[in-house]
Design a protein around this motif. Structure first.
Motif, short mmCIF file in Angstrom:
data_model
loop_
_atom_site.label_atom_id
_atom_site.label_comp_id
_atom_site.label_asym_id
_atom_site.label_seq_id
_atom_site.Cartn_x
_atom_site.Cartn_y
_atom_site.Cartn_z
N LEU A 12 0.83 -1.21 0.00
CA LEU A 12 0.00 0.00 0.00
C LEU A 12 0.86 1.26 0.00
O LEU A 12 1.77 1.41 0.83
CB LEU A 12 -0.92 0.00 1.22
CG LEU A 12 -2.04 1.06 1.19
CD1 LEU A 12 -3.04 0.75 0.10
CD2 LEU A 12 -2.74 1.15 2.55
N LYS A 13 0.56 2.14 -0.95
CA LYS A 13 1.27 3.42 -1.04
C LYS A 13 0.26 4.54 -1.26
O LYS A 13 -0.75 4.36 -1.95
CB LYS A 13 2.27 3.41 -2.21
CG LYS A 13 3.38 2.39 -2.05
CD LYS A 13 4.34 2.41 -3.24
CE LYS A 13 5.45 1.37 -3.04
NZ LYS A 13 6.37 1.34 -4.20
N LYS A 14 0.54 5.68 -0.65
CA LYS A 14 -0.23 6.90 -0.90
C LYS A 14 0.74 8.06 -1.02
O LYS A 14 1.38 8.44 -0.04
CB LYS A 14 -1.24 7.15 0.22
CG LYS A 14 -2.01 8.47 0.07
CD LYS A 14 -2.87 8.48 -1.18
CE LYS A 14 -3.66 9.78 -1.30
NZ LYS A 14 -4.50 9.83 -2.51
N TYR A 15 0.89 8.54 -2.24
CA TYR A 15 1.82 9.64 -2.52
C TYR A 15 1.04 10.90 -2.90
O TYR A 15 -0.02 10.82 -3.51
CB TYR A 15 2.76 9.29 -3.68
CG TYR A 15 3.72 8.15 -3.40
CD1 TYR A 15 3.91 7.63 -2.13
CD2 TYR A 15 4.45 7.58 -4.44
CE1 TYR A 15 4.80 6.60 -1.90
CE2 TYR A 15 5.35 6.54 -4.22
CZ TYR A 15 5.51 6.05 -2.94
OH TYR A 15 6.39 5.02 -2.71
N TYR A 16 1.59 12.03 -2.52
CA TYR A 16 1.05 13.33 -2.91
C TYR A 16 2.12 14.10 -3.70
O TYR A 16 3.31 13.81 -3.59
CB TYR A 16 0.64 14.15 -1.68
CG TYR A 16 -0.44 13.53 -0.84
CD1 TYR A 16 -1.79 13.64 -1.17
CD2 TYR A 16 -0.11 12.83 0.33
CE1 TYR A 16 -2.78 13.07 -0.39
CE2 TYR A 16 -1.10 12.26 1.12
CZ TYR A 16 -2.43 12.38 0.76
OH TYR A 16 -3.41 11.81 1.53
N ASN A 17 1.67 15.11 -4.43
CA ASN A 17 2.60 15.99 -5.18
C ASN A 17 3.56 15.20 -6.05
O ASN A 17 4.78 15.37 -5.98
CB ASN A 17 3.39 16.90 -4.21
CG ASN A 17 2.49 17.80 -3.38
OD1 ASN A 17 1.34 18.02 -3.75
ND2 ASN A 17 3.00 18.29 -2.28
N PHE A 50 -3.31 5.91 6.56
CA PHE A 50 -3.45 4.45 6.41
C PHE A 50 -4.85 4.00 6.79
O PHE A 50 -5.49 3.25 6.05
CB PHE A 50 -2.40 3.74 7.27
CG PHE A 50 -2.63 2.26 7.38
CD1 PHE A 50 -2.39 1.42 6.30
CD2 PHE A 50 -3.12 1.70 8.55
CE1 PHE A 50 -2.63 0.05 6.38
CE2 PHE A 50 -3.35 0.33 8.64
CZ PHE A 50 -3.11 -0.49 7.55
N LEU A 51 -5.34 4.48 7.92
CA LEU A 51 -6.66 4.07 8.39
C LEU A 51 -7.74 4.46 7.37
O LEU A 51 -8.62 3.66 7.05
CB LEU A 51 -6.95 4.71 9.75
CG LEU A 51 -8.08 4.07 10.55
CD1 LEU A 51 -7.65 2.71 11.09
CD2 LEU A 51 -8.50 4.96 11.71
N LYS A 52 -7.67 5.69 6.87
CA LYS A 52 -8.67 6.16 5.90
C LYS A 52 -8.55 5.44 4.57
O LYS A 52 -9.53 5.34 3.82
CB LYS A 52 -8.53 7.67 5.70
CG LYS A 52 -8.98 8.47 6.92
CD LYS A 52 -8.67 9.95 6.74
CE LYS A 52 -9.00 10.73 8.01
NZ LYS A 52 -8.51 12.12 7.95
N SER A 53 -7.37 4.93 4.27
CA SER A 53 -7.19 4.16 3.03
C SER A 53 -7.92 2.82 3.10
O SER A 53 -8.31 2.27 2.06
CB SER A 53 -5.70 3.90 2.76
OG SER A 53 -5.02 5.11 2.55
N GLU A 58 -9.33 7.73 1.63
CA GLU A 58 -8.13 8.16 0.90
C GLU A 58 -7.88 7.11 -0.18
O GLU A 58 -7.81 5.91 0.12
CB GLU A 58 -6.91 8.24 1.83
CG GLU A 58 -6.93 9.37 2.82
CD GLU A 58 -6.42 10.68 2.22
OE1 GLU A 58 -6.11 10.71 1.01
OE2 GLU A 58 -6.35 11.64 2.97
N LEU A 59 -7.78 7.55 -1.43
CA LEU A 59 -7.56 6.60 -2.51
C LEU A 59 -6.07 6.28 -2.63
O LEU A 59 -5.27 7.19 -2.87
CB LEU A 59 -8.07 7.16 -3.84
CG LEU A 59 -9.60 7.26 -3.96
CD1 LEU A 59 -9.98 7.98 -5.24
CD2 LEU A 59 -10.25 5.89 -3.90
#
Length: 248
Positions: A12-17, A50-53, A58-59
């Motif tokens: 699991l990854k969530k990147y911004y910018n 992480f929790l919201k994912s 969070e997508l």
């Protein structure tokens, strides 16, 4: 993979910018039915993201979230069906101010599950008794204390009969004297076998109630263990530093 896991997270990854900010940077974890998984870590480390994912508030940028055997991060999956099985309690209560306590709790089961208002009312009153607030049924959120509002928020999430409860720092917006009344309800849920994933700063709760404690830092799981081992013999240097600065 753990075939007994209720939730399986892989890569699991969530990147911004465009990848400049790596809120979650490659997380793998299994969460089994009946576990109370407590996530701790410094502010901004990615634990709330992480929790919201887990229910796609969070997508994720990439990765799999397999909930009850189905990858809910697959675009072909109707995530709303899965969200009904994941109760979520936020830092701020998000109660509808124009509805009574009873109306707040009844709304989702009546609208989404199609149960009758009579059945919804009966279920809501049972939940209000569970959180020790049956006398507040006809009051409005503005008339309640912060601790009472959070207990109502828990009851509202439970009204959908979820298979797992996600708690995102549920006590951090409360006055210190109200924290205990919310944690007591969460302890009760844990004793009844509810699967729970809890992001919190309450180390006492982690020690007493957690099946596992996980330390997040820089978007990654740095350490996970049983509460006894986690607090008595931390191995990761960053965790050792973190624990040296918090009250346990």
């Amino acid at each position: 993979m753990d075939n007994d896991a209720l939730i399986q997270v892989r890569g699991l990854k969530k990147y911004y910018n465009d990848g400049a900010v790596k809120a979650i940077d490659g997380v793998d974890i299994d969460i089994r039915k009946g576990e109370v998984v407590v996530i701790i870590g410094p502010s901004g480390c990615g634990k709330s993201t992480f929790l919201k994912s887990l229910n796609l508030l969070e997508l994720p940028t990439e990765g799999k979230i397999i909930f009850e055997g189905e990858d809910i991060n697959d675009s072909k999956v109707n995530v709303n069906i899965h969200r009904q099985k994941m109760g979520m309690v936020f830092q701020h209560f998000n109660l509808f101010p124009h509805m009574t306590v009873l109306g707040n709790i009844m709304l989702a089961p009546v609208k989404l599950k199609g149960i009758s208002k009579e059945e919804g009312r009966k279920k809501a009153m049972e939940l209000l008794r569970m959180v020790h607030l049956e006398d507040k049924a006809e009051e409005y959120p503005a008339m309640l204390s912060g601790g009472q509002k959070q207990r109502i928020a828990i009851a509202r999430a439970l009204a959908m009969d979820p298979d797992v409860m996600l708690f995102d720092e549920p006590t951090s917006a409360l006055d210190p004297e109200m924290v205990g009344e919310v944690l007591d309800i969460m302890k009760e849920l844990a004793r009844e076998g509810m699967t729970m994933i809890v992001v919190t700063h309450e180390m006492g709760f982690a020690k007493e109630v957690g099946s596992r404690v996980i330390f997040f830092d820089s978007g990654q799981i740095r350490e996970e263990n049983s509460p006894a081992e986690f607090f008595a013999h931390p191995k990761d240097p960053r965790l050792q530093e973190f624990l040296s600065k918090v009250l346990i």
